[in-house]
Motif scaffolding. Sequence first.
Motif, PDB file in Angstrom:
ATOM      1  N   ASP A 181     -18.709  15.450 -32.481  1.00 28.06           N
ATOM      2  CA  ASP A 181     -17.827  16.226 -31.607  1.00 28.06           C
ATOM      3  C   ASP A 181     -16.579  15.404 -31.288  1.00 28.06           C
ATOM      4  O   ASP A 181     -16.639  14.481 -30.477  1.00 28.06           O
ATOM      5  CB  ASP A 181     -18.548  16.594 -30.316  1.00 28.06           C
ATOM      6  N   PRO A 182     -15.436  15.718 -31.905  1.00 21.99           N
ATOM      7  CA  PRO A 182     -14.216  14.954 -31.643  1.00 21.99           C
ATOM      8  C   PRO A 182     -13.631  15.183 -30.253  1.00 21.99           C
ATOM      9  O   PRO A 182     -12.685  14.501 -29.869  1.00 21.99           O
ATOM     10  CB  PRO A 182     -13.249  15.436 -32.732  1.00 21.99           C
ATOM     11  N   LEU A 183     -14.195  16.111 -29.492  1.00 23.34           N
ATOM     12  CA  LEU A 183     -13.760  16.349 -28.116  1.00 23.34           C
ATOM     13  C   LEU A 183     -14.780  15.809 -27.119  1.00 23.34           C
ATOM     14  O   LEU A 183     -14.875  16.285 -25.984  1.00 23.34           O
ATOM     15  CB  LEU A 183     -13.530  17.846 -27.875  1.00 23.34           C
ATOM     16  N   ALA A 184     -15.514  14.798 -27.524  1.00 25.29           N
ATOM     17  CA  ALA A 184     -16.617  14.290 -26.700  1.00 25.29           C
ATOM     18  C   ALA A 184     -16.161  13.798 -25.340  1.00 25.29           C
ATOM     19  O   ALA A 184     -16.907  13.913 -24.362  1.00 25.29           O
ATOM     20  CB  ALA A 184     -17.337  13.164 -27.442  1.00 25.29           C
ATOM     21  N   GLY A 185     -14.969  13.238 -25.242  1.00 26.55           N
ATOM     22  CA  GLY A 185     -14.529  12.655 -23.980  1.00 26.55           C
ATOM     23  C   GLY A 185     -14.653  13.603 -22.803  1.00 26.55           C
ATOM     24  O   GLY A 185     -15.069  13.206 -21.709  1.00 26.55           O
ATOM     25  N   ARG A 186     -14.315  14.854 -23.014  1.00 25.79           N
ATOM     26  CA  ARG A 186     -14.357  15.827 -21.915  1.00 25.79           C
ATOM     27  C   ARG A 186     -15.768  16.344 -21.623  1.00 25.79           C
ATOM     28  O   ARG A 186     -15.989  17.021 -20.615  1.00 25.79           O
ATOM     29  CB  ARG A 186     -13.438  17.014 -22.233  1.00 25.79           C
ATOM     30  N   THR A 187     -16.712  16.041 -22.507  1.00 25.83           N
ATOM     31  CA  THR A 187     -18.052  16.613 -22.411  1.00 25.83           C
ATOM     32  C   THR A 187     -19.085  15.623 -21.894  1.00 25.83           C
ATOM     33  O   THR A 187     -20.234  15.984 -21.627  1.00 25.83           O
ATOM     34  CB  THR A 187     -18.492  17.149 -23.793  1.00 25.83           C
ATOM     35  N   LEU A 188     -18.693  14.359 -21.705  1.00 25.90           N
ATOM     36  CA  LEU A 188     -19.655  13.326 -21.333  1.00 25.90           C
ATOM     37  C   LEU A 188     -20.392  13.653 -20.038  1.00 25.90           C
ATOM     38  O   LEU A 188     -21.612  13.474 -19.950  1.00 25.90           O
ATOM     39  CB  LEU A 188     -18.944  11.976 -21.196  1.00 25.90           C
ATOM     40  N   LYS A 189     -19.678  14.104 -19.031  1.00 25.60           N
ATOM     41  CA  LYS A 189     -20.338  14.406 -17.753  1.00 25.60           C
ATOM     42  C   LYS A 189     -21.373  15.507 -17.945  1.00 25.60           C
ATOM     43  O   LYS A 189     -22.508  15.412 -17.428  1.00 25.60           O
ATOM     44  CB  LYS A 189     -19.311  14.814 -16.703  1.00 25.60           C
ATOM     45  N   HIS A 190     -21.014  16.552 -18.661  1.00 26.97           N
ATOM     46  CA  HIS A 190     -21.938  17.661 -18.933  1.00 26.97           C
ATOM     47  C   HIS A 190     -23.200  17.156 -19.618  1.00 26.97           C
ATOM     48  O   HIS A 190     -24.327  17.507 -19.220  1.00 26.97           O
ATOM     49  CB  HIS A 190     -21.221  18.693 -19.797  1.00 26.97           C
ATOM     50  N   TRP A 191     -23.030  16.325 -20.634  1.00 28.98           N
ATOM     51  CA  TRP A 191     -24.192  15.790 -21.351  1.00 28.98           C
ATOM     52  C   TRP A 191     -25.069  14.942 -20.442  1.00 28.98           C
ATOM     53  O   TRP A 191     -26.293  15.039 -20.484  1.00 28.98           O
ATOM     54  CB  TRP A 191     -23.728  14.951 -22.536  1.00 28.98           C
ATOM     55  N   ALA A 192     -24.455  14.104 -19.611  1.00 33.82           N
ATOM     56  CA  ALA A 192     -25.223  13.216 -18.739  1.00 33.82           C
ATOM     57  C   ALA A 192     -26.003  14.006 -17.692  1.00 33.82           C
ATOM     58  O   ALA A 192     -27.160  13.682 -17.390  1.00 33.82           O
ATOM     59  CB  ALA A 192     -24.300  12.202 -18.071  1.00 33.82           C
ATOM     60  N   VAL A 193     -25.378  15.040 -17.148  1.00 37.82           N
ATOM     61  CA  VAL A 193     -26.080  15.884 -16.177  1.00 37.82           C
ATOM     62  C   VAL A 193     -27.278  16.555 -16.842  1.00 37.82           C
ATOM     63  O   VAL A 193     -28.396  16.577 -16.304  1.00 37.82           O
ATOM     64  CB  VAL A 193     -25.113  16.927 -15.581  1.00 37.82           C
ATOM     65  N   ASN A 194     -27.062  17.103 -18.039  1.00 40.64           N
ATOM     66  CA  ASN A 194     -28.155  17.778 -18.747  1.00 40.64           C
ATOM     67  C   ASN A 194     -29.264  16.814 -19.151  1.00 40.64           C
ATOM     68  O   ASN A 194     -30.425  17.225 -19.314  1.00 40.64           O
ATOM     69  CB  ASN A 194     -27.623  18.477 -19.993  1.00 40.64           C
ATOM     70  N   ALA A 195     -28.907  15.531 -19.317  1.00 37.72           N
ATOM     71  CA  ALA A 195     -29.907  14.531 -19.695  1.00 37.72           C
ATOM     72  C   ALA A 195     -30.747  14.082 -18.514  1.00 37.72           C
ATOM     73  O   ALA A 195     -31.681  13.292 -18.687  1.00 37.72           O
ATOM     74  CB  ALA A 195     -29.219  13.328 -20.331  1.00 37.72           C
ATOM     75  N   GLY A 196     -30.416  14.554 -17.305  1.00 37.10           N
ATOM     76  CA  GLY A 196     -31.280  14.314 -16.163  1.00 37.10           C
ATOM     77  C   GLY A 196     -30.902  13.138 -15.286  1.00 37.10           C
ATOM     78  O   GLY A 196     -31.701  12.724 -14.432  1.00 37.10           O
ATOM     79  N   PHE A 197     -29.721  12.583 -15.444  1.00 36.71           N
ATOM     80  CA  PHE A 197     -29.312  11.478 -14.576  1.00 36.71           C
ATOM     81  C   PHE A 197     -29.106  11.979 -13.149  1.00 36.71           C
ATOM     82  O   PHE A 197     -28.567  13.062 -12.919  1.00 36.71           O
ATOM     83  CB  PHE A 197     -28.044  10.820 -15.102  1.00 36.71           C
TER      84      PHE A 197
END
Length: 277
Positions: free
Chosen positions: A183-199
């Motif tokens: 995903d070349p637009l990963a920078g904007r998605t990091l928070k979403h991924w971290a929340v979904n990962a359960g942090f």
Amino acid sequence: MDTDIDRSEVAPRDEYTHGHHESVVRTHAWRTVANSAEYLIPHLQPGARVLDVGSGPGSITIDIARRVDPAPVRGVDASAQIVAQAAGLAADNGVHNVEFAVDDAYRLDAEDDTYDVVHAHQVLQHLGRPEDALREFRRVLKPGGVAGVRDVDYGGVIWYPLIPALDKWLDVYRRVHVWNGGDPLAGRTLKHWAVNAGFARVDVSASVWLFSSPAEREWWGGSWAERAVESTFAAHAIESGHAGWGDLKEIAAGWREWAAHDDGWVLMPHGEVIAHG
């Protein structure tokens, strides 16, 4: 992901778009904590045990090891070749509290609750399952530990002068990146991924790389001129059908043209996350 890039093209694999051509490794070895992980510095205290996932040539990892000495630091990467190079760099620099090994971001060779900090720089953008990787980071963190991740967002890259070949470069690069499963637009998605990962808590920040001086233009433009025609990116661009040899030569020439401009500059934005386990 942008609607103009077909996600059905995504490969069922995690393929590293840049590869390990000398031009790629040379730019990666420029990276330090100061220019690539400043947001993480408050967590790099002496005695903190750190895992660096996707450690590449090891320059950031070795810098981390100096900061947390005498605690042990482990750098892991999928490439045995680059792991050996990183180990050599540590030995050359006399840094002895760091080790490097081949490992899998989805199945880390570590017990639960092992590390105070897990760091990943420019890694999640290349993974087809970034949330699964973040869950694995969380597994190996001690209670109260943090995961620090930083990724570029190619949707915000800007430059001057406005050279058409660089527009072609960005379009081809992003399409190849998607074709490789990332995903070349990963920078904007990091928070979403971290929340979904359960942090439990996710703190966000952003920073940029800016290349403008004559030395920076020569270094960055020259590197991409080589990558465009010699690296794994070039092979993947042709294999995927997103560019031909003529396109890649045009892109290389565009980067050389950009580097020659006294008023040239390029800015690359990054998203950053401190995820608390």
